[in-house]
Design a protein around this motif. Sequence first.
Motif, PDB file in Angstrom:
ATOM      1  N   ASN A  57      38.281  48.978  62.007  1.00  0.00           N
ATOM      2  CA  ASN A  57      39.589  48.139  61.203  1.00  0.00           C
ATOM      3  C   ASN A  57      39.752  48.389  59.768  1.00  0.00           C
ATOM      4  O   ASN A  57      38.762  48.209  59.077  1.00  0.00           O
ATOM      5  CB  ASN A  57      39.402  46.602  61.849  1.00  0.00           C
ATOM      6  N   PHE A  58      40.841  48.987  59.289  1.00  0.00           N
ATOM      7  CA  PHE A  58      41.106  49.125  58.093  1.00  0.00           C
ATOM      8  C   PHE A  58      42.327  48.178  57.515  1.00  0.00           C
ATOM      9  O   PHE A  58      43.389  48.196  58.254  1.00  0.00           O
ATOM     10  CB  PHE A  58      41.304  50.437  57.625  1.00  0.00           C
ATOM     11  N   ASP A  59      42.223  47.452  56.221  1.00  0.00           N
ATOM     12  CA  ASP A  59      43.458  46.758  56.010  1.00  0.00           C
ATOM     13  C   ASP A  59      43.747  47.332  54.355  1.00  0.00           C
ATOM     14  O   ASP A  59      42.613  47.193  53.522  1.00  0.00           O
ATOM     15  CB  ASP A  59      43.360  45.326  55.833  1.00  0.00           C
ATOM     16  N   TYR A  60      44.902  47.380  53.940  1.00  0.00           N
ATOM     17  CA  TYR A  60      45.062  47.526  52.603  1.00  0.00           C
ATOM     18  C   TYR A  60      46.526  46.641  52.279  1.00  0.00           C
ATOM     19  O   TYR A  60      47.432  46.571  52.896  1.00  0.00           O
ATOM     20  CB  TYR A  60      45.467  48.709  52.148  1.00  0.00           C
ATOM     21  N   GLY A  61      46.317  45.487  51.455  1.00  0.00           N
ATOM     22  CA  GLY A  61      47.516  44.789  51.153  1.00  0.00           C
ATOM     23  C   GLY A  61      47.808  44.727  49.748  1.00  0.00           C
ATOM     24  O   GLY A  61      47.095  44.915  48.793  1.00  0.00           O
ATOM     25  N   THR A  62      48.860  44.360  49.429  1.00  0.00           N
ATOM     26  CA  THR A  62      49.451  43.992  47.988  1.00  0.00           C
ATOM     27  C   THR A  62      50.733  42.884  47.868  1.00  0.00           C
ATOM     28  O   THR A  62      51.321  42.723  49.108  1.00  0.00           O
ATOM     29  CB  THR A  62      49.869  45.338  47.577  1.00  0.00           C
ATOM     30  N   ALA A  63      50.661  42.283  46.756  1.00  0.00           N
ATOM     31  CA  ALA A  63      51.619  41.458  46.430  1.00  0.00           C
ATOM     32  C   ALA A  63      52.240  41.540  45.027  1.00  0.00           C
ATOM     33  O   ALA A  63      51.189  41.622  44.350  1.00  0.00           O
ATOM     34  CB  ALA A  63      51.124  39.660  46.783  1.00  0.00           C
ATOM     35  N   SER A  64      53.313  41.526  44.874  1.00  0.00           N
ATOM     36  CA  SER A  64      53.959  41.830  43.520  1.00  0.00           C
ATOM     37  C   SER A  64      54.098  40.552  42.828  1.00  0.00           C
ATOM     38  O   SER A  64      54.121  39.490  43.446  1.00  0.00           O
ATOM     39  CB  SER A  64      55.334  42.727  43.875  1.00  0.00           C
ATOM     40  N   GLU A  65      54.263  40.852  41.474  1.00  0.00           N
ATOM     41  CA  GLU A  65      54.183  39.691  40.539  1.00  0.00           C
ATOM     42  C   GLU A  65      53.482  38.629  40.582  1.00  0.00           C
ATOM     43  O   GLU A  65      54.018  37.434  40.522  1.00  0.00           O
ATOM     44  CB  GLU A  65      55.810  39.136  40.647  1.00  0.00           C
ATOM     45  N   GLN A  66      51.942  38.902  40.649  1.00  0.00           N
ATOM     46  CA  GLN A  66      51.327  37.622  40.861  1.00  0.00           C
ATOM     47  C   GLN A  66      50.485  37.391  39.727  1.00  0.00           C
ATOM     48  O   GLN A  66      50.559  36.353  38.919  1.00  0.00           O
ATOM     49  CB  GLN A  66      50.429  38.077  42.179  1.00  0.00           C
ATOM     50  N   VAL A  67      49.423  38.343  39.474  1.00  0.00           N
ATOM     51  CA  VAL A  67      48.410  38.056  38.431  1.00  0.00           C
ATOM     52  C   VAL A  67      48.940  38.359  36.955  1.00  0.00           C
ATOM     53  O   VAL A  67      49.193  39.814  36.754  1.00  0.00           O
ATOM     54  CB  VAL A  67      47.223  38.784  38.704  1.00  0.00           C
ATOM     55  N   GLY A  68      49.200  37.363  36.252  1.00  0.00           N
ATOM     56  CA  GLY A  68      49.900  37.572  34.953  1.00  0.00           C
ATOM     57  C   GLY A  68      51.249  38.509  35.068  1.00  0.00           C
ATOM     58  O   GLY A  68      51.688  39.476  34.186  1.00  0.00           O
ATOM     59  N   GLY A  69      52.116  38.527  36.140  1.00  0.00           N
ATOM     60  CA  GLY A  69      53.231  39.385  36.365  1.00  0.00           C
ATOM     61  C   GLY A  69      53.024  40.559  36.886  1.00  0.00           C
ATOM     62  O   GLY A  69      53.973  41.387  37.294  1.00  0.00           O
ATOM     63  N   ASP A  70      51.539  40.986  37.043  1.00  0.00           N
ATOM     64  CA  ASP A  70      51.199  42.169  37.732  1.00  0.00           C
ATOM     65  C   ASP A  70      51.105  42.254  39.317  1.00  0.00           C
ATOM     66  O   ASP A  70      51.075  40.867  39.800  1.00  0.00           O
ATOM     67  CB  ASP A  70      50.096  43.011  37.244  1.00  0.00           C
ATOM     68  N   ASP A  71      50.893  43.103  39.785  1.00  0.00           N
ATOM     69  CA  ASP A  71      50.928  43.198  41.271  1.00  0.00           C
ATOM     70  C   ASP A  71      49.224  42.971  41.519  1.00  0.00           C
ATOM     71  O   ASP A  71      48.357  43.253  40.787  1.00  0.00           O
ATOM     72  CB  ASP A  71      51.304  44.559  41.987  1.00  0.00           C
ATOM     73  N   ALA A  72      48.918  42.430  42.778  1.00  0.00           N
ATOM     74  CA  ALA A  72      47.675  41.911  43.492  1.00  0.00           C
ATOM     75  C   ALA A  72      47.279  42.689  44.506  1.00  0.00           C
ATOM     76  O   ALA A  72      48.460  43.011  45.113  1.00  0.00           O
ATOM     77  CB  ALA A  72      47.325  40.750  43.567  1.00  0.00           C
ATOM     78  N   ASP A  73      46.340  43.091  44.771  1.00  0.00           N
ATOM     79  CA  ASP A  73      46.121  44.022  46.027  1.00  0.00           C
ATOM     80  C   ASP A  73      44.746  43.610  46.497  1.00  0.00           C
ATOM     81  O   ASP A  73      43.722  43.266  46.035  1.00  0.00           O
ATOM     82  CB  ASP A  73      46.059  45.625  45.705  1.00  0.00           C
ATOM     83  N   TRP A  74      44.358  43.862  47.867  1.00  0.00           N
ATOM     84  CA  TRP A  74      43.071  43.761  48.415  1.00  0.00           C
ATOM     85  C   TRP A  74      42.806  44.735  49.570  1.00  0.00           C
ATOM     86  O   TRP A  74      43.883  45.313  50.118  1.00  0.00           O
ATOM     87  CB  TRP A  74      43.264  42.378  49.100  1.00  0.00           C
TER      88      TRP A  74
END
Length: 423
Positions: free
Chosen positions: A310-327
Amino acid sequence: MKRVISIAALAVVLGVAGGVSASGEEETAAPASPDVQGMLQQMQQRIDELEGEVSRLKEGPGENGEAGNGIMDLTNRVESLEGGLLGLNGFQFGGLMYGSYNYNFNSPDSGSNNMRIFDQNHNDFTMDLLQLEVSKETESGVGFHAVLDYGETAGLIQSDWGGDLAHNFEVQQAYMTYTFGVGNGVEMKFGKFATLLGGEVIESPYNPNVSRSFMFGYAIPFTHTGVLFSTALNDNISLTAGVVNGWDNVRDNNNGKTFLGSLGLELGDLAWTFNGVFGAEDDDSGSSKSGVFDTVLTYSPMENVDLLANFDYGTASEQVGGDDADWTGLSGIVTLGGGLLDESLADWSFALRGEWFSDPDGYRTGIEQDLREVTGTFKWQMTENLQARLEFRHDWSNKDVFDDGSGYSDDQDSMIVEFAYLM
């Protein structure tokens, strides 16, 4: 007839009682007392009367039709019962119940297994989940499906219904189905349903391991509410796509919608799915977007051997100091059946899972860290419906995030014993 049988049985017991001692050994029969003899004579007389009544009923109605009326009444009651049972025709019922004991060798003062989503309680017996499943579907594809949960797990997966929730109760799934006669058939699912993403499911006994991976808890959602359309293009390729309110919420928390989809491939003993979710997830904000790409590969190269990746890649925009977050996450599970060694061990199996989950922005776990775990699970299929599992797990991080009783350390070891009954 029940009265006849009961009276006869009592007479037999009374008769045998005079010929068997309290230790069960046979003795010479003693003459029955006058009271007992009188009781037996009365019983015999009543038996003769009841047998006479039964004979008259069999012969047919008498002059006043009493017997015929009795038979008609019995017939009507049987037909009424059959009609009620027909109302359940097509319904399917299922469910499960499981509980566990969890021990953390760090002996955390908090009593909690840090960074774990489901098996959180240290040194504790837990009634994890009692589940009832009800469904019905006609030949035309019209139906419904409902999954009702109660227990510790139900409280941990609760969706946002936009109001107060009863503690530890959750309607995990509740949807209607309809099949359109297009191509090979297009099934519509409308309501609340489990996510398409991930290599594991909410119900522990349906997974190779007792505990769930970090990825299942942090990388993906549990459920969605909306509409899905699914179709099989051929025997090897299937497609699913739809629109939902978002992650784990029945009532939408913003003015945006989330898109959900899946592509499934089946080639003999190999199955490969590519899943995705993308849309607005932040409260009262439709501008920030979150998305996850998820892929699951399962392969059974031989009997008693199953592999899962199983492989996952996630992202969320405008999160950490206005930058994108990912996992990012990657896990693999190998399951070996005892029958691989000897047929007499067919009721035993062992599953080994290894995993890495990276949360460099601390968006999913609350701490900027890389998590890893290795988990081994022994399973004993005690009966067709009852199973027992014993699991050992080692977690570690590049940060001190695990309560060890005297502070925090970068690892923890735990053990779980689980019993599950599956209908």
